[in-house]
Design an enzyme around this catalytic site. Structure first.
Site, PDB file in Angstrom:
ATOM      1  CD  GLU A  47      -3.030  -0.834   2.310  1.00 34.58           C
ATOM      2  OE1 GLU A  47      -2.896   0.124   3.090  1.00 34.58           O
ATOM      3  OE2 GLU A  47      -3.969  -1.640   2.396  1.00 34.58           O
ATOM      4  CD  GLU A  94      -3.487  -5.599   4.265  1.00 32.82           C
ATOM      5  OE1 GLU A  94      -2.255  -5.442   4.306  1.00 32.82           O
ATOM      6  OE2 GLU A  94      -4.297  -4.767   4.691  1.00 32.82           O
TER       7      GLU A  94
END
Length: 442
Positions: free
Chosen positions: A164, A352
């Site tokens: 991320e 995720e």
């Protein structure tokens, strides 16, 4: 809905990160990371990850729990400063040995290790030299990846370069809400560009050293919806989408930064060196997307350049998790569809996705039936994507054990296993038992 509704080779895994779980922050010659420094500062009130879930000492038991839940893969990250206490230089033998032990335990239990090289915990010694704002990080990161790929590459076939980037660059180098707590475009722009370069550099080193490796990187994403159809709100949503969903993937695909939607960020070109346009590109085997919530956007004079703001979910009369994020399952399908349209994206893993909710103790069991509903609804969106021909190859649950949730501390509980942070006692939640049954081959 049953496991057999998914493709036979669909990957079912659990995801975690080093800082959020390992603890052991200053033993066995580990160096401090920016998160050690950030959370141990006097003005940080949400605790720290000094112990976290003590995975450093309990990894064997936790990996055995992954096996017991019938999950086939374990995604974890390597702590850069556990391997290189100063970020560069000679490796720390004790840190190196720890990850060998984790990998060996996975393989012993027939669990496939998926390694994330960078999950936000930059060595503090490198931050003192400018961290991600210093172009020297291209060499620091290359040195780190070179070592890890050669050290563990004979046993690890699945790699993720970064976790991320928008989260750690945006929150850590623009808003100052995450480590290292820097703010402003003067920090965001160089940190973002150097991150994009390292994303590709890491992939190229892995490819060079591990010929049969499956190499990816992961992106946070949010379905961005305009408040209404007024042109200014439509455009505000487009700008937020460009920043949150397009900014880090498009350079890797050879499309450059999406500055046509965000002209104010053209200043990033100030940090270009000759050859950077090519250096930013890498042909990943897969991308990981990490979806948690939807954003509803509207036009705003502030912040300048973006001219857009989010309307908080808590003010929109929608279902939220305990962090105030909207639970919007349809957004997962929309994000899978969006990223699948990129020509250079071959395969997608949901690396995720999970939620934090209030758990209750009932008849000796941690009752989190709402989390079970959450996953069931998410899985329906995944099946919809697969039925539409989108190449979704796996789903990594966030997360195994309630952990240290960055700037939010230990209050948000994302785990399917309850953790008592005082005793480190683990207890299966109802959701864990559901997964155990759902993933059973019997």
């Amino acid at each position: 809905m049953k496991r057999k509704d998914f493709p036979k080779k669909f990957e079912w895994g659990i995801a975690s990160s080093a800082y959020q779980t390992e603890g052991a922050w200053n033993i066995d010659e580990k160096g401090p990371s920016i998160w050690d420094t950030f959370t141990n500062a006097k003005n940080f009130t949400e605790g720290n990850g000094n112990t976290a879930t003590d995975f450093y000492h309990s990894y064997k038991e936790d990996i055995l729990k992954i096996k017991d839940l019938n999950l086939s893969s374990f995604r974890f990250s390597i702590s850069w400063s556990r391997i290189f206490p100063d970020g560069i230089g000679a490796p720390n033998p004790k840190g190196v040995a720890f990850y060998h032990a984790v990998i060996a335990t996975c393989l012993e239990h027939k669990i496939t290790p998926w390694v994330t090289l960078y999950h936000w915990d930059l060595p503090q010694k490198l931050e003192e030299k400018g961290g991600w704002t210093n172009r020297e990080i291209l060499h620091w990161f290359a040195h780190y990846v070179e070592f890890c790929s050669l050290e563990y590459g004979d046993k690890v076939k699945n790699w993720m370069v970064l976790n991320e980037p928008m989260s750690y660059v945006g929150l850590g180098y623009f808003l100052g809400e995450h480590a290292p707590g820097k703010t402003g475009l003067q920090n965001f722009l160089p940190a973002a560009h150097h991150t994009v370069l390292c994303q590709a550099i890491g992939g190229k080193i892995l490819r060079k050293n591990n010929k049969n490796a499956c190499i990816g990187t992961t992106f946070s994403c949010s379905q961005v919806t305009p408040k209404n159809i007024l042109r200014r709100n439509l455009n505000a949503a487009k700008r937020l989408d460009a920043l949150l969903n397009r900014f880090f993937i498009e350079p890797a695909l050879g499309l450059g930064y999406p500055t046509e939607s965000l002209p104010g960020l053209k200043k990033i070109e100030k940090y270009f060196k000759p050859g950077d346009e090519e250096l930013m590109q890498f042909d990943f085997d897969f991308i990981g997307i990490q979806y948690y919530f939807r954003i509803v956007a509207h036009y705003s004079l502030f912040p300048p350049i973006l001219f857009a703001k989010e309307i908080p979910a808590t003010k929109r009369n929608v279902k939220t998790n305990t962090m105030g994020m909207e639970i919007y399952h349809k957004g997962l399908y929309k994000m899978l569809k969006k990223f699948s349209k990129y020509k250079g994206v071959k395969n997608i893993y949901i690396t995720e996705a999970g939620t934090c909710l209030e758990d209750s103790l009932k008849n000796g069991t941690i009752n989190d039936k709402e989390r079970i509903k959450y996953f069931k609804k998410n899985f329906k969106q995944v099946l919809k994507a697969i039925d539409k021909g989108i190449k979704v190859k796996g789903y990594f649950i966030w997360t195994l054990v309630d952990n240290f949730e960055w700037a939010e501390g230990t209050k948000p509980r994302f785990g399917i296993i309850h953790n008592d942070f005082k005793t480190q006692e683990r207890r299966f939640k109802r959701s864990a038992l559901w997964f155990q049954k759902f993933l059973s081959k019997d």
